[in-house]
Enzyme design. Structure first.
Site, PDB file in Angstrom:
ATOM      1  N   ILE A  12      -8.451   2.737   5.194  1.00  0.00           N
ATOM      2  CA  ILE A  12      -7.361   3.241   6.199  1.00  0.00           C
ATOM      3  C   ILE A  12      -7.688   2.956   7.549  1.00  0.00           C
ATOM      4  CG2 ILE A  12      -6.167   5.462   6.691  1.00  0.00           C
ATOM      5  CD1 ILE A  12      -6.471   4.813   3.440  1.00  0.00           C
ATOM      6  N   ASN A  32     -20.225   4.089  10.451  1.00  0.00           N
ATOM      7  CA  ASN A  32     -21.708   4.194   9.925  1.00  0.00           C
ATOM      8  C   ASN A  32     -21.832   3.139   8.876  1.00  0.00           C
ATOM      9  OD1 ASN A  32     -20.830   5.192   7.673  1.00  0.00           O
ATOM     10  ND2 ASN A  32     -22.179   7.039   7.938  1.00  0.00           N
ATOM     11  N   SER A  34     -21.245   3.322   5.779  1.00  0.00           N
ATOM     12  CA  SER A  34     -21.491   3.950   4.495  1.00  0.00           C
ATOM     13  C   SER A  34     -20.508   3.503   3.395  1.00  0.00           C
ATOM     14  CB  SER A  34     -21.658   5.499   4.558  1.00  0.00           C
ATOM     15  OG  SER A  34     -20.262   5.993   4.787  1.00  0.00           O
ATOM     16  N   SER A 124      -5.948  15.219   3.064  1.00  0.00           N
ATOM     17  CA  SER A 124      -5.650  14.557   1.918  1.00  0.00           C
ATOM     18  C   SER A 124      -4.593  15.594   1.120  1.00  0.00           C
ATOM     19  CB  SER A 124      -6.697  14.516   1.127  1.00  0.00           C
ATOM     20  OG  SER A 124      -6.612  14.240  -0.007  1.00  0.00           O
ATOM     21  N   TYR A 148     -15.199  17.701  -2.411  1.00  0.00           N
ATOM     22  CA  TYR A 148     -14.570  16.873  -1.376  1.00  0.00           C
ATOM     23  C   TYR A 148     -13.261  17.652  -0.782  1.00  0.00           C
ATOM     24  CZ  TYR A 148     -11.001  13.440   0.370  1.00  0.00           C
ATOM     25  OH  TYR A 148     -10.011  12.963   0.744  1.00  0.00           O
ATOM     26  N   LYS A 152     -12.132  18.778   3.155  1.00  0.00           N
ATOM     27  CA  LYS A 152     -10.991  18.649   3.836  1.00  0.00           C
ATOM     28  C   LYS A 152     -10.300  20.138   4.028  1.00  0.00           C
ATOM     29  CE  LYS A 152     -10.907  14.113   3.702  1.00  0.00           C
ATOM     30  NZ  LYS A 152     -11.192  13.622   5.164  1.00  0.00           N
ATOM     31  N   TYR A 176      -2.653  12.732   3.335  1.00  0.00           N
ATOM     32  CA  TYR A 176      -2.658  11.549   2.597  1.00  0.00           C
ATOM     33  C   TYR A 176      -2.328  11.732   1.231  1.00  0.00           C
ATOM     34  CZ  TYR A 176      -5.521   9.541   6.345  1.00  0.00           C
ATOM     35  OH  TYR A 176      -6.221   8.815   7.224  1.00  0.00           O
ATOM     36  N   ARG A 291      -9.272  12.255 -17.290  1.00  0.00           N
ATOM     37  CA  ARG A 291     -10.339  12.615 -16.475  1.00  0.00           C
ATOM     38  C   ARG A 291     -10.441  13.978 -16.035  1.00  0.00           C
ATOM     39  NH1 ARG A 291     -10.362   8.771 -11.307  1.00  0.00           N
ATOM     40  NH2 ARG A 291      -8.488   9.950 -10.739  1.00  0.00           N
TER      41      ARG A 291
HETATM   42  C1  WQD Z   1      -4.489   7.985  -9.640  1.00  0.00           C
HETATM   43  C2  WQD Z   1      -3.969   8.273 -11.120  1.00  0.00           C
HETATM   44  C3  WQD Z   1      -5.482   8.894 -12.714  1.00  0.00           C
HETATM   45  C4  WQD Z   1      -8.439   5.286 -12.335  1.00  0.00           C
HETATM   46  C5  WQD Z   1      -7.780  10.636  -5.584  1.00  0.00           C
HETATM   47  C6  WQD Z   1      -8.075  11.747  -4.623  1.00  0.00           C
HETATM   48  C7  WQD Z   1      -7.465  11.860  -3.646  1.00  0.00           C
HETATM   49  C8  WQD Z   1      -7.193  10.411  -2.672  1.00  0.00           C
HETATM   50  C9  WQD Z   1      -6.878   9.582  -3.649  1.00  0.00           C
HETATM   51  C10 WQD Z   1      -9.083  10.670  -0.995  1.00  0.00           C
HETATM   52  C11 WQD Z   1      -4.402   9.171 -12.034  1.00  0.00           C
HETATM   53  C12 WQD Z   1      -5.280   7.555 -13.025  1.00  0.00           C
HETATM   54  C13 WQD Z   1      -7.221   6.321 -12.363  1.00  0.00           C
HETATM   55  C14 WQD Z   1      -8.563   4.732 -13.686  1.00  0.00           C
HETATM   56  C15 WQD Z   1      -6.698   5.803 -14.366  1.00  0.00           C
HETATM   57  N1  WQD Z   1      -8.524  10.437  -2.012  1.00  0.00           N
HETATM   58  N2  WQD Z   1      -6.394   6.504 -13.208  1.00  0.00           N
HETATM   59  N3  WQD Z   1      -7.703   4.933 -14.744  1.00  0.00           N
HETATM   60  O1  WQD Z   1      -6.993  10.982  -8.479  1.00  0.00           O
HETATM   61  O2  WQD Z   1      -4.761  10.881  -7.556  1.00  0.00           O
HETATM   62  O3  WQD Z   1      -6.474  10.721  -6.076  1.00  0.00           O
HETATM   63  O4  WQD Z   1      -7.720   9.369  -4.734  1.00  0.00           O
HETATM   64  O5  WQD Z   1      -8.298  11.338  -0.297  1.00  0.00           O
HETATM   65  O6  WQD Z   1      -8.202  12.887  -2.591  1.00  0.00           O
HETATM   66  O7  WQD Z   1      -7.828  12.849  -5.511  1.00  0.00           O
HETATM   67  O8  WQD Z   1      -6.114   8.834  -7.404  1.00  0.00           O
HETATM   68  O9  WQD Z   1      -6.393   6.436  -8.091  1.00  0.00           O
HETATM   69  O10 WQD Z   1      -8.109   8.152  -8.795  1.00  0.00           O
HETATM   70  O11 WQD Z   1      -5.969   8.170  -9.806  1.00  0.00           O
HETATM   71  O12 WQD Z   1      -5.936   6.222 -15.387  1.00  0.00           O
HETATM   72  O13 WQD Z   1      -9.512   3.802 -13.912  1.00  0.00           O
HETATM   73  O14 WQD Z   1      -4.466   6.895 -12.044  1.00  0.00           O
HETATM   74  O15 WQD Z   1      -6.005   9.482 -13.779  1.00  0.00           O
HETATM   75  O16 WQD Z   1      -3.284   9.710 -12.872  1.00  0.00           O
HETATM   76  P1  WQD Z   1      -6.052  10.527  -7.713  1.00  0.00           P
HETATM   77  P2  WQD Z   1      -6.900   7.716  -8.294  1.00  0.00           P
END
Ligand code: WQD
Length: 343
Positions: A12, A32, A34, A124, A148, A152, A176, A291
């Site tokens: 971002i 940094n 990371s 977020s 996490y 926030k 976001y 998940r």
């Molecule tokens: C999106 C969809 C998964 C990976 C997270 C954080 C959020 C922000 C964005 C920081 C979901 C599915 C994912 C995979 C899958 N991060 N999926 N196979 O979980 O909505 O949001 O990241 O701010 O805070 O919560 O994003 O991209 O991980 O998942 O099926 O290998 O894709 O189940 O439905 P998410 P994501």
């Protein structure tokens, strides 16, 4: 006068640096590394043709943070530096609280010390927990389901308390939704460490042959095709949202939260299908278990940002997929330092 961007070398952050430089701002970057690479700063210079000050530093190092404010007159801070892997936060909570919360406390103390009161904070949609309904508005109940998300939420509360003690602060809390995509040049993009947690970088690494197949986490959700629905937003639209929020905080006082989303949700399988169409790459996938911690559906009501920031996401899902693929195609191994001629 300059804008300090913490985490400016990140996904971002790098896109936000580009849009602020394009808008004519002078910037200073603190990172940094990371979860980012120095190479992304070189790419920002290549894209914009502009140079800028950079500090390789951790917000926990107060002396260096003070040096930044001592050396350059800072007009506002865009605070993006933070750890953001949910599963990692569950296994390393203290690391997340220290990095995300203590780091922000140090930043705010130094801002007060130097009279800098304008702040855009990277929050977020995770702060909404499991929403009762969708689309989600900023006045919905807040709750966090993991360390996490709690960092926030805690920082949002800390910043509101800060404003209570000092009404000259002007703070935008940007919530976001799901940022994907990349700058259209393909020079900057998402370059996660190790195996990607998020959907789009996983898809693009399958497309480029780095990973074998996508695991779809569950197809028994109450959604159109049973797979999870999210509000994907182009990272350039997200970066432009930071530019609008910066303009807002520099012309007002108060603390306001804004959803940065498109207001439209897409399922995992819709993303896979769209990506295949625009990239011409097949994405083999298998359906696996849900998940833990995932919710079925999440998408924004983005009206407040439209009304108060004059911001609307303009890029559609095809452009998001196309730009994600362009980045990964040009950078199959992410940011790899090559011999480049510095600007
Ligand atoms: C999106 C969809 C998964 C990976 C997270 C954080 C959020 C922000 C964005 C920081 C979901 C599915 C994912 C995979 C899958 N991060 N999926 N196979 O979980 O909505 O949001 O990241 O701010 O805070 O919560 O994003 O991209 O991980 O998942 O099926 O290998 O894709 O189940 O439905 P998410 P994501």
């Amino acid at each position: 006068m300059a804008i300090l961007i913490t985490g400016g070398a990140g996904y971002i952050g790098s896109h936000t640096c580009v849009e602020l430089l394009n808008a004519g701002y002078d910037i200073v970057v603190l990172d940094n590394f990371s979860n980012s690479k120095l190479e992304s700063l070189q790419r920002i210079k290549e894209i914009t043709g502009k140079d800028f000050l950079f500090y390789e530093a951790d917000l926990l190092n107060r002396k260096i943070v003070e040096k930044v404010f001592e050396s350059t007159e800072i007009e506002a801070v865009v605070h993006l530096a933070g750890l953001k892997a949910i599963r990692e936060s569950v296994s390393k909570p203290l690391h997340y609280y220290h990095n995300n919360v203590t780091g922000t406390l140090v930043l705010c103390e130094v801002m007060k010390e130097y009279g800098v009161k304008n702040l855009v904070f990277s929050s977020s949609a995770t702060v909404y927990g499991v929403p009762e309904q969708v689309p989600i508005s900023e006045d919905f109940p807040l709750s966090a389901l993991n360390p996490y998300g709690r960092t926030k939420l805690m920082v949002e509360e800390i910043l509101r308390d800060l404003f209570v003690t000092d009404g000259s602060f002007s703070i935008a809390l940007l919530r976001y939704f799901n940022p994907i995509g990349a700058h259209k040049s393909g020079k900057i993009g998402e370059d996660p460490n190790g195996i990607p947690n998020n959907l789009m970088p996983y898809i693009t690494q399958v497309a480029v042959g780095k990973l074998k197949e996508l695991q779809v986490f569950g197809n028994d959700y109450p959604t159109s095709d049973g797979t999870g629905v999210r509000d994907y937003i182009h990272v350039v639209d997200l970066a432009l949202g930071h530019l609008r929020a910066l303009e807002k905080v520099m012309s007002s006082t108060g603390v306001e939260a804004y959803n940065l989303g498109t207001g439209t949700g897409y399922s995992v399988l819709e993303i896979v299908t769209t990506f295949q169409e625009v990239s011409g790459q097949q994405i083999p996938f298998l359906i696996s278990d849900r998940r833990s911690g995932d919710i079925a559906t999440c998408y924004a009501n983005p009206l407040k940002a439209k009304n108060e920031l004059g911001w609307v996401a303009e890029r559609g899902i095809k452009e998001m997929c196309r730009d994600s693929w362009e980045w990964q195609k040009q950078n199959p191994n992410g940011y790899v330092v090559e011999n480049h001629i510095p600007i």
